[in-house]
Write a protein that holds these residues in place. Structure first.
Motif, PDB file in Angstrom:
ATOM      1  N   UNK A 217       0.907  -1.054  -0.148  1.00  0.00           N
ATOM      2  CA  UNK A 217       0.103  -0.137  -0.111  1.00  0.00           C
ATOM      3  C   UNK A 217       0.942   1.201  -0.119  1.00  0.00           C
ATOM      4  N   UNK A 218       1.998   1.105   0.845  1.00  0.00           N
ATOM      5  CA  UNK A 218       2.858   2.433   0.941  1.00  0.00           C
ATOM      6  C   UNK A 218       3.582   2.466  -0.428  1.00  0.00           C
ATOM      7  N   UNK A 219       3.791   1.507  -0.878  1.00  0.00           N
ATOM      8  CA  UNK A 219       4.739   1.357  -2.571  1.00  0.00           C
ATOM      9  C   UNK A 219       3.985   2.143  -3.321  1.00  0.00           C
ATOM     10  N   UNK A 220       2.632   1.571  -3.608  1.00  0.00           N
ATOM     11  CA  UNK A 220       1.628   2.145  -4.551  1.00  0.00           C
ATOM     12  C   UNK A 220       1.275   3.702  -4.173  1.00  0.00           C
ATOM     13  N   UNK A 221       1.107   3.995  -2.923  1.00  0.00           N
ATOM     14  CA  UNK A 221       0.937   5.376  -2.592  1.00  0.00           C
ATOM     15  C   UNK A 221       2.195   6.211  -3.040  1.00  0.00           C
ATOM     16  N   UNK A 222       3.385   5.894  -2.789  1.00  0.00           N
ATOM     17  CA  UNK A 222       4.535   6.714  -3.159  1.00  0.00           C
ATOM     18  C   UNK A 222       4.745   6.812  -4.798  1.00  0.00           C
ATOM     19  N   UNK A 223       4.850   5.560  -5.313  1.00  0.00           N
ATOM     20  CA  UNK A 223       4.907   5.751  -6.823  1.00  0.00           C
ATOM     21  C   UNK A 223       6.433   6.187  -7.290  1.00  0.00           C
ATOM     22  N   UNK A 224       6.343   7.071  -8.229  1.00  0.00           N
ATOM     23  CA  UNK A 224       7.534   7.654  -8.559  1.00  0.00           C
ATOM     24  C   UNK A 224       7.808   9.327  -7.877  1.00  0.00           C
ATOM     25  N   UNK A 285      -4.818  -0.843  -2.367  1.00  0.00           N
ATOM     26  CA  UNK A 285      -3.531  -0.560  -3.481  1.00  0.00           C
ATOM     27  C   UNK A 285      -4.134   0.504  -4.656  1.00  0.00           C
ATOM     28  N   UNK A 286      -5.484   0.381  -4.753  1.00  0.00           N
ATOM     29  CA  UNK A 286      -6.103   1.248  -5.709  1.00  0.00           C
ATOM     30  C   UNK A 286      -6.241   2.502  -5.287  1.00  0.00           C
ATOM     31  N   UNK A 287      -6.805   2.385  -4.049  1.00  0.00           N
ATOM     32  CA  UNK A 287      -7.403   3.790  -3.557  1.00  0.00           C
ATOM     33  C   UNK A 287      -6.328   4.727  -3.229  1.00  0.00           C
ATOM     34  N   UNK A 288      -5.090   4.219  -3.097  1.00  0.00           N
ATOM     35  CA  UNK A 288      -4.040   5.068  -2.569  1.00  0.00           C
ATOM     36  C   UNK A 288      -3.122   5.725  -3.790  1.00  0.00           C
ATOM     37  N   UNK A 289      -3.574   5.472  -4.928  1.00  0.00           N
ATOM     38  CA  UNK A 289      -2.638   5.703  -6.010  1.00  0.00           C
ATOM     39  C   UNK A 289      -2.823   7.206  -6.397  1.00  0.00           C
ATOM     40  N   UNK A 290      -4.017   7.878  -6.129  1.00  0.00           N
ATOM     41  CA  UNK A 290      -4.173   9.303  -6.457  1.00  0.00           C
ATOM     42  C   UNK A 290      -4.405   9.980  -5.176  1.00  0.00           C
ATOM     43  N   UNK A 291      -3.806   9.424  -3.911  1.00  0.00           N
ATOM     44  CA  UNK A 291      -3.814  10.298  -2.745  1.00  0.00           C
ATOM     45  C   UNK A 291      -2.432  11.042  -2.683  1.00  0.00           C
ATOM     46  N   UNK A 292      -2.795  12.140  -1.797  1.00  0.00           N
ATOM     47  CA  UNK A 292      -1.673  13.114  -1.549  1.00  0.00           C
ATOM     48  C   UNK A 292      -1.041  12.546  -0.178  1.00  0.00           C
ATOM     49  N   UNK A 293      -1.817  12.271   0.510  1.00  0.00           N
ATOM     50  CA  UNK A 293      -1.472  12.057   2.006  1.00  0.00           C
ATOM     51  C   UNK A 293      -1.942  10.820   2.692  1.00  0.00           C
ATOM     52  N   UNK A 294      -0.905   9.875   3.305  1.00  0.00           N
ATOM     53  CA  UNK A 294      -1.328   8.778   3.722  1.00  0.00           C
ATOM     54  C   UNK A 294      -1.027   8.776   5.279  1.00  0.00           C
ATOM     55  N   UNK A 295      -2.223   8.637   6.158  1.00  0.00           N
ATOM     56  CA  UNK A 295      -2.020   8.516   7.704  1.00  0.00           C
ATOM     57  C   UNK A 295      -2.127   7.285   8.236  1.00  0.00           C
ATOM     58  N   UNK A 296      -0.897   6.983   8.796  1.00  0.00           N
ATOM     59  CA  UNK A 296      -0.641   5.565   9.639  1.00  0.00           C
ATOM     60  C   UNK A 296      -1.392   5.726  10.794  1.00  0.00           C
ATOM     61  N   UNK A 297      -2.766   5.168  10.775  1.00  0.00           N
ATOM     62  CA  UNK A 297      -3.668   5.043  12.012  1.00  0.00           C
ATOM     63  C   UNK A 297      -3.719   3.592  12.647  1.00  0.00           C
ATOM     64  N   UNK A 298      -2.491   3.108  12.752  1.00  0.00           N
ATOM     65  CA  UNK A 298      -2.023   1.898  13.578  1.00  0.00           C
ATOM     66  C   UNK A 298      -0.560   1.867  13.986  1.00  0.00           C
ATOM     67  N   UNK A 299      -0.313   0.862  14.554  1.00  0.00           N
ATOM     68  CA  UNK A 299       0.754   0.728  15.417  1.00  0.00           C
ATOM     69  C   UNK A 299       1.723  -0.569  14.548  1.00  0.00           C
ATOM     70  N   UNK A 300       2.940  -0.428  14.863  1.00  0.00           N
ATOM     71  CA  UNK A 300       4.007  -1.417  14.288  1.00  0.00           C
ATOM     72  C   UNK A 300       4.330  -1.678  13.220  1.00  0.00           C
ATOM     73  N   UNK A 301       4.481  -0.388  12.378  1.00  0.00           N
ATOM     74  CA  UNK A 301       4.685  -0.477  11.057  1.00  0.00           C
ATOM     75  C   UNK A 301       5.650   0.831  10.433  1.00  0.00           C
TER      76      UNK A 301
END
Length: 406
Positions: A217-224, A285-301
């Motif tokens: 998910x993070x990988x798809x979010x970052x892209x290039x 993985x699909x929904x994050x492709x066009x996102x600007x910001x990803x908030x990590x709302x869980x622990x351990x990552x």
């Protein structure tokens, strides 16, 4: 005097446990510790005891426990915690055979605890100096080691009024300290059984890097895109970096706040001025492709998420103190942090090598980030310095175990 203070503390904890869930867990766990040990102990085994106050100290002791288990499987491991923030997170840790709270340091508790477990040696991580436990360990001839400890002139041991309490340090078989200053301070009070080995946290973050999770998910979010990752952030931190990143939307932003409450998450989202924000637990993985910001709302990552950063920000430096800068720096990326970092040797080291960037306000942050925009090769150069700093100070675990008589 010490035992009077412990008795008063015990009374205070008992009263506080009526009103505070965290204190109640600690109070209950301490009282159940002896029973837990009796239920789980193997009477034919030899136990090595590790004590960590909380989660941070556990992470420092973890490389020692795991290497000891690999190299000396004839020993079993007892792991104790003082704080619920350590025990509750690591009570199912598979690297120890018995895990429990440490009963409060009364003479009776210390005698019962040590009579039950009969350790062959003990390791106290960083700041743990329990007077009764240590004196009984010494009286029984059980080797006890202080590891990753660090001393400062302002500590009670080096004050005129702390002379009597400083005798507790004579109970240690050996000190494995982080720096030369600590060795020199101990020498002023007649303690010379000291070796400077550095901090086992450097070994731990390298282990974490080796075992890092792949996060699609993070990988798809970052892209290039360029990616800015803020870890363990508080509101004063977010007020520093969010405005600049709102103006520079070619940067993707990942925020892993220290406090994951709905109020704090909504507060962050309000600051993001209409940017497309996705929360990690709701992302695909699909929904994050066009996102600007990803908030990590869980622990351990977080330690694995830093892998995707071009620049990082480690929070806490505008409050009680910065969080773990090494988890970010190990990935060869520069790390920003606030001014409250003087007590953190690793932050000082990162500043000195150029891989850590101290800021006092938003203007400092803007100046540095503008420099990275104009000279992207500088960002890479400072990141390499950060990673090299971490690698250069690894090896404390091996040095300690080489000196311990097993």
């Amino acid at each position: 005097m010490y035992n009077i203070v412990i008795f008063l503390y015990l009374c205070g904890v008992a009263i506080a446990s009526l009103f505070n869930e965290k204190v109640r867990k600690m109070w209950r766990g301490e009282r159940q510790a002896i029973r837990t040990i009796k239920e789980k102990i193997d009477p034919n085994a030899q136990y090595v005891w590790f004590h960590a106050a909380s989660l941070g100290e556990f992470e420092q002791g973890r490389p020692l426990m795991e290497q000891l288990r690999r190299e000396h499987p004839e020993y079993k491991i007892l792991l104790t915690f003082f704080s619920p923030s350590g025990y509750e997170v690591r009570k199912n840790y598979e690297g120890a055979d018995i895990i429990c709270y440490l009963p409060l340091d009364t003479i009776l508790n210390a005698r019962r605890f040590l009579r039950t477990i009969r350790p062959v040696m003990a390791f106290f991580i960083k700041y743990e100096f329990w007077y009764n436990y240590l004196h009984i360990l010494r009286h029984r001839g059980i080797p006890v080691y202080s590891v990753s400890s660090i001393f400062r002139p302002g500590q009670v041991f080096f004050r005129w009024y702390g002379k009597q309490y400083s005798r507790v340090l004579k109970c240690f078989t050996h000190f494995f300290v982080q720096n030369e200053v600590s060795r020199e301070l101990l020498s002023t009070i007649g303690i010379d059984n000291v070796t400077v080995v550095g901090d086992t946290r450097f070994d731990r973050v390298l282990q974490i890097k080796e075992a890092a999770k792949q996060l699609p998910i993070v990988e798809q979010f970052k892209g290039n895109s360029k990616c800015f990752i803020a870890g363990s952030s508080w509101q004063p931190d977010e007020e520093i970096f969010i405005p600049w990143l709102n103006e520079h939307r070619d940067w993707k932003l990942v925020i892993a706040p220290h406090v994951i409450s709905e109020d704090h998450l909504q507060q962050i989202e309000k600051m993001l001025e209409g940017r497309k924000v996705v929360r990690y637990t709701e992302a695909t993985e699909e929904s994050v492709k066009g996102a600007d910001v990803l908030i990590i709302n869980c622990f351990g990552l977080l330690s694995s998420i830093y892998h995707y950063a071009d620049v990082t920000y480690v929070g806490g430096g505008f409050g009680v103190g910065i969080h773990n800068t090494l988890e970010a720096a190990v990935w060869d990326v520069p790390a920003f942090f606030g001014p409250n970092n003087q007590r953190f040797q690793e932050a000082q080291g990162l500043k000195n090598c150029g891989g850590g960037l101290e800021i006092s306000n938003a203007d400092d942050f803007r100046r540095y980030m503008q420099g990275f925009e104009e000279h992207p090769e500088l960002m890479k150069e400072l990141g390499e310095k950060a990673g090299a700093y971490v690698g250069s100070l690894a090896g404390a675990t091996q040095k300690i175990l080489a000196d311990v008589k097993l």
